[in-house]
Design an enzyme around this catalytic site. Structure first.
Site, mmCIF file in Angstrom:
data_model
loop_
_atom_site.group_PDB
_atom_site.id
_atom_site.type_symbol
_atom_site.label_atom_id
_atom_site.label_comp_id
_atom_site.label_asym_id
_atom_site.label_seq_id
_atom_site.Cartn_x
_atom_site.Cartn_y
_atom_site.Cartn_z
ATOM 1 N N LYS A 184 0.842 -1.207 0.000
ATOM 2 C CA LYS A 184 0.000 0.000 0.000
ATOM 3 C C LYS A 184 0.874 1.252 0.000
ATOM 4 C CE LYS A 184 -1.879 2.865 2.853
ATOM 5 N NZ LYS A 184 -1.859 4.101 2.033
ATOM 6 N N GLU A 187 -1.242 7.487 -0.078
ATOM 7 C CA GLU A 187 -2.352 8.015 -0.888
ATOM 8 C C GLU A 187 -1.927 9.250 -1.681
ATOM 9 O OE1 GLU A 187 -2.050 7.646 2.321
ATOM 10 O OE2 GLU A 187 -3.265 9.043 3.502
ATOM 11 N N GLY A 237 7.097 5.194 7.823
ATOM 12 C CA GLY A 237 6.248 6.386 7.932
ATOM 13 C C GLY A 237 6.488 7.074 9.255
ATOM 14 N N GLY A 238 5.513 7.855 9.694
ATOM 15 C CA GLY A 238 5.668 8.653 10.906
ATOM 16 C C GLY A 238 5.628 7.798 12.173
ATOM 17 N N GLU A 240 4.074 8.343 15.066
ATOM 18 C CA GLU A 240 2.742 8.166 15.664
ATOM 19 C C GLU A 240 1.972 7.078 14.918
ATOM 20 O OE1 GLU A 240 1.767 9.211 18.618
ATOM 21 O OE2 GLU A 240 3.807 9.997 18.671
ATOM 22 N N THR A 241 2.071 7.076 13.577
ATOM 23 C CA THR A 241 1.397 6.023 12.800
ATOM 24 C C THR A 241 2.014 4.671 13.143
ATOM 25 O OG1 THR A 241 1.321 7.644 11.008
ATOM 26 C CG2 THR A 241 0.595 5.430 10.477
ATOM 27 N N GLY A 242 3.325 4.640 13.283
ATOM 28 C CA GLY A 242 4.014 3.395 13.623
ATOM 29 C C GLY A 242 3.499 2.800 14.931
ATOM 30 N N GLU A 259 10.073 1.532 10.208
ATOM 31 C CA GLU A 259 11.096 2.545 9.870
ATOM 32 C C GLU A 259 10.421 3.894 10.049
ATOM 33 O OE1 GLU A 259 14.185 1.976 9.097
ATOM 34 O OE2 GLU A 259 14.050 -0.187 8.881
ATOM 35 N N CYS A 293 13.757 11.150 6.267
ATOM 36 C CA CYS A 293 13.693 10.679 7.658
ATOM 37 C C CYS A 293 14.997 10.931 8.396
ATOM 38 C CB CYS A 293 13.343 9.204 7.694
ATOM 39 S SG CYS A 293 14.394 8.224 6.623
ATOM 40 N N GLU A 393 10.055 16.321 14.823
ATOM 41 C CA GLU A 393 10.392 16.164 13.404
ATOM 42 C C GLU A 393 9.510 17.109 12.583
ATOM 43 O OE1 GLU A 393 9.067 12.663 11.207
ATOM 44 O OE2 GLU A 393 11.100 12.454 10.403
HETATM 45 P P1 NAD Z 1 2.485 8.582 7.574
HETATM 46 O O1 NAD Z 1 2.799 7.835 8.821
HETATM 47 O O2 NAD Z 1 1.479 9.641 7.606
HETATM 48 O O3 NAD Z 1 2.007 7.573 6.421
HETATM 49 C C1 NAD Z 1 2.805 6.502 5.984
HETATM 50 C C2 NAD Z 1 1.905 5.431 5.396
HETATM 51 O O4 NAD Z 1 1.097 4.890 6.417
HETATM 52 C C3 NAD Z 1 0.955 5.920 4.309
HETATM 53 O O5 NAD Z 1 0.857 4.949 3.294
HETATM 54 C C4 NAD Z 1 -0.366 6.051 5.063
HETATM 55 O O6 NAD Z 1 -1.496 5.931 4.232
HETATM 56 C C5 NAD Z 1 -0.271 4.881 6.014
HETATM 57 N N1 NAD Z 1 -1.091 4.972 7.218
HETATM 58 C C6 NAD Z 1 -1.465 6.093 7.892
HETATM 59 N N2 NAD Z 1 -2.236 5.760 8.950
HETATM 60 C C7 NAD Z 1 -2.336 4.398 8.954
HETATM 61 C C8 NAD Z 1 -3.006 3.463 9.804
HETATM 62 N N3 NAD Z 1 -3.710 3.844 10.872
HETATM 63 N N4 NAD Z 1 -2.893 2.146 9.507
HETATM 64 C C9 NAD Z 1 -2.177 1.743 8.434
HETATM 65 N N5 NAD Z 1 -1.554 2.585 7.592
HETATM 66 C C10 NAD Z 1 -1.608 3.896 7.857
HETATM 67 O O7 NAD Z 1 3.901 9.116 7.044
HETATM 68 P P2 NAD Z 1 4.184 10.018 5.775
HETATM 69 O O8 NAD Z 1 3.740 11.407 6.086
HETATM 70 O O9 NAD Z 1 3.678 9.338 4.554
HETATM 71 O O10 NAD Z 1 5.791 9.948 5.732
HETATM 72 C C11 NAD Z 1 6.611 10.766 6.481
HETATM 73 C C12 NAD Z 1 7.182 10.013 7.663
HETATM 74 O O11 NAD Z 1 7.868 8.852 7.217
HETATM 75 C C13 NAD Z 1 8.205 10.836 8.396
HETATM 76 O O12 NAD Z 1 8.004 10.736 9.780
HETATM 77 C C14 NAD Z 1 9.532 10.173 8.007
HETATM 78 O O13 NAD Z 1 10.550 10.357 8.946
HETATM 79 C C15 NAD Z 1 9.126 8.749 7.858
HETATM 80 N N6 NAD Z 1 10.082 7.993 7.012
HETATM 81 C C16 NAD Z 1 10.962 7.133 7.625
HETATM 82 C C17 NAD Z 1 11.914 6.443 6.859
HETATM 83 C C18 NAD Z 1 12.916 5.507 7.503
HETATM 84 O O14 NAD Z 1 13.595 4.791 6.781
HETATM 85 N N7 NAD Z 1 13.045 5.502 8.827
HETATM 86 C C19 NAD Z 1 11.932 6.631 5.479
HETATM 87 C C20 NAD Z 1 11.023 7.498 4.890
HETATM 88 C C21 NAD Z 1 10.093 8.178 5.685
#
Ligand code: NAD
Length: 499
Positions: A184, A187, A237-238, A240-242, A259, A293, A393
């Protein structure tokens, strides 16, 4: 560009790739995809709701449990990965343009991402051919072998900052290890993944081995995370989402790798090569518009060179050419979305109260760029290490510069963060660099360089920057279960209960 425009209105765009076919979603819904340089809609892509997500999961489950995929040798899986690498390479220019259109990054950056994506597939195609497993030296008559097996169905959720590259980091090791996948994308940036899956279809992966669903985190990502039929979630991703993902995946104790975000310190000592440190300090925070990131978003500079260093950094930064990613002169593209622009601007407003603004800080409003999400590269100096702009961040081109007086103080400030992804150290003192490198609580350190990302090595963070590692053999391990197989050379009853 004409071919690209035609592709953007092609039928696959509005569909999902499930079980080897492009299919309409149950509700036939679409969502707009926005060009961040203009905020115009460039395409409408299909949206997967729970029923669609479940279809994709069942397809992946079936392919893993019952399909021919199980019988594929490492050699055969390697061939598929090599073909994927080749397809990406043959289409670098087209994919790069698509990425720039959807993400805003410069074409130069996008081309580099596409090449790195191809290299990732090629790397895993090669390492999966190496011998795997081990035989333990145990007491006779026992024999113990340790083998690695695929985990099963992997749900893979990725962000928008490196759309195709993140897809490659997820798919390549998972396929190499023999798993099946449901990917996935964000979006905000679904386009290059759709194009990649068209290539996967042409290559002829077995049905159900790789599936693509598009949609939002809550509607599409969450059902993937909550499913009992999914064995592993790999998320980038972020933070908080993690955390939410970790909680939501507890139902069947699925494997989770995360990550996440960062607030990486870039530490410049007075004895460093000045020009090198200056050049890397600006690259560390402003490349990809700061949406990285591991961005060096906290610049720690030794007091004796602090004032001059900041002055020179401002000079370099004021020359950065902000503009459309398609303009070959551009060095920094827009932020990903209006919402994100507003978030970054609110941090800048806060920064004005917390520290001294010495460069940038404004939305770019010239005629050509006023509709897009362009912001000036921004520097704050004399930032208190505890200030919000030094702790949270921002994920944009906003740098916090902090002075320090000693090695101990630099280390203390650097480690005073909830995050622990990466750190840079600039010094000509080898022993000092080594001492710092060992004491920094981060997953990756760079000495006299920054943002070198090696496919061959582990990538990931300490603390709130994540769990697990991607890339290298470490990334492959994350897609395997370990099994110990114990046999005996002496087939005989134990006699334990027979007396
Ligand atoms: P995000 O957490 O908003 O979204 C990431 C993904 O998660 C998207 O596909 C989103 O649709 C999905 N998502 C959101 N809520 C969800 C839920 N409740 N359940 C399942 N999936 C969900 O992050 P973003 O704004 O797309 O990306 C930016 C973040 O990613 C930054 O914090 C950045 O540091 C991090 N990032 C980390 C690395 C790494 O290697 N550590 C690499 C790239 C980006």
């Amino acid at each position: 560009m004409r071919a690209l425009t035609k592709w953007l209105s092609s039928t696959n765009i509005s569909k999902l790739y499930i079980n080897g076919e492009w299919i309409d979603s149950v509700k036939n819904e679409t969502m707009p995809v926005i060009n961040p340089a203009t905020n115009e809609t460039i395409a409408k892509v299909g949206v997967a709701r729970k029923e669609d997500v479940e279809k994709a999961i069942v397809a992946a489950r079936n392919a893993f449990d019952n399909g021919d995929w199980k019988t594929f040798t490492a050699f055969q899986r390697s061939e598929l990965l090599q073909k994927t690498a080749k397809k990406i390479e043959e289409n670098v220019e087209e994919l790069a343009k698509l990425e720039t259109l959807n993400n805003g990054k410069t074409l130069h950056e996008a081309r580099g991402d596409m090449e790195a994506a191809a290299d990732t597939f090629r790397y895993y195609a090669s390492i999966i051919m190496a011998p795997m497993g081990e035989t333990l030296q145990v007491e006779e008559p026992l024999i113990s072998k340790v083998v690695r097996e695929p985990i099963g169905v992997c749900g893979q959720i990725i962000p928008w900052n490196y759309p195709l590259l993140m897809a490659a980091w997820k798919l390549a090791p998972a396929i190499a290890a023999g798993n099946t996948c449901v990917l996935k994308p964000s979006e905000l940036t679904p386009l290059t993944a759709i194009r990649l899956f068209e290539m996967i279809e042409e290559i002829g992966f077995p049905s159900g081995v790789v599936n693509l669903i598009n949609g939002t985190g809550v509607d599409t990502g969450q059902p993937l995370v909550e499913s009992h039929l999914v064995d592993k979630i790999a998320f980038t991703g972020g933070t908080e989402t993690g955390k939410r993902i970790m909680q939501n995946s507890v139902c069947n104790l699925k494997r989770v790798s995360l990550e996440l975000g960062g607030k990486s310190p870039n530490i410049v000592f007075a004895d460093a090569d000045y020009e090198t440190a200056l050049d890397h300090a600006s690259f560390a925070i402003f490349n990809n518009s700061g949406q990285v990131c591991s961005a060096g978003s906290r610049l720690l500079v030794e007091k004796s060179i602090y004032k001059n260093f900041v002055k020179d950094l401002v000079k370099v930064t004021e020359k950065i050419r902000v503009g459309s990613g398609f303009d070959e002169e551009t060095q920094m593209g827009p932020l990903i979305s209006k919402n994100h622009l507003e978030k970054v601007r609110s941090y800048i407003e806060l920064g004005k109260k917390e520290a001294t603004l010495v460069c940038g800080g404004n939305k770019v409003t010239n005629d050509k760029l006023s509709n897009g999400n362009f912001i000036e590269p921004t520097i704050f100096m004399d930032v208190d290490p505890k200030a919000t702009i030094a702790q949270e961040e921002i994920f944009g081109p906003v740098l916090s510069v902090i002075p320090f007086e000693s090695e101990e103080e630099a280390l203390q400030i650097a480690n005073d963060s909830p995050y622990g992804l990466a750190a840079g150290i600039f010094t000509n003192d080898v022993a000092k660099a080594e001492r710092m490198s060992r004491k920094l609580r981060v997953g990756v350190t760079w000495i006299n360089t920054y943002e070198q990302n090696l496919i061959e090595g582990p990538w990931g963070g300490y603390k709130a920057s994540g769990i697990g590692r991607e890339l290298g053999t470490y990334g492959l391990d994350e897609y395997t279960e370990v099994k110990q197989m114990i046999n005996t050379l002496n087939v005989a009853p134990t006699g334990w209960f027979s007396n």
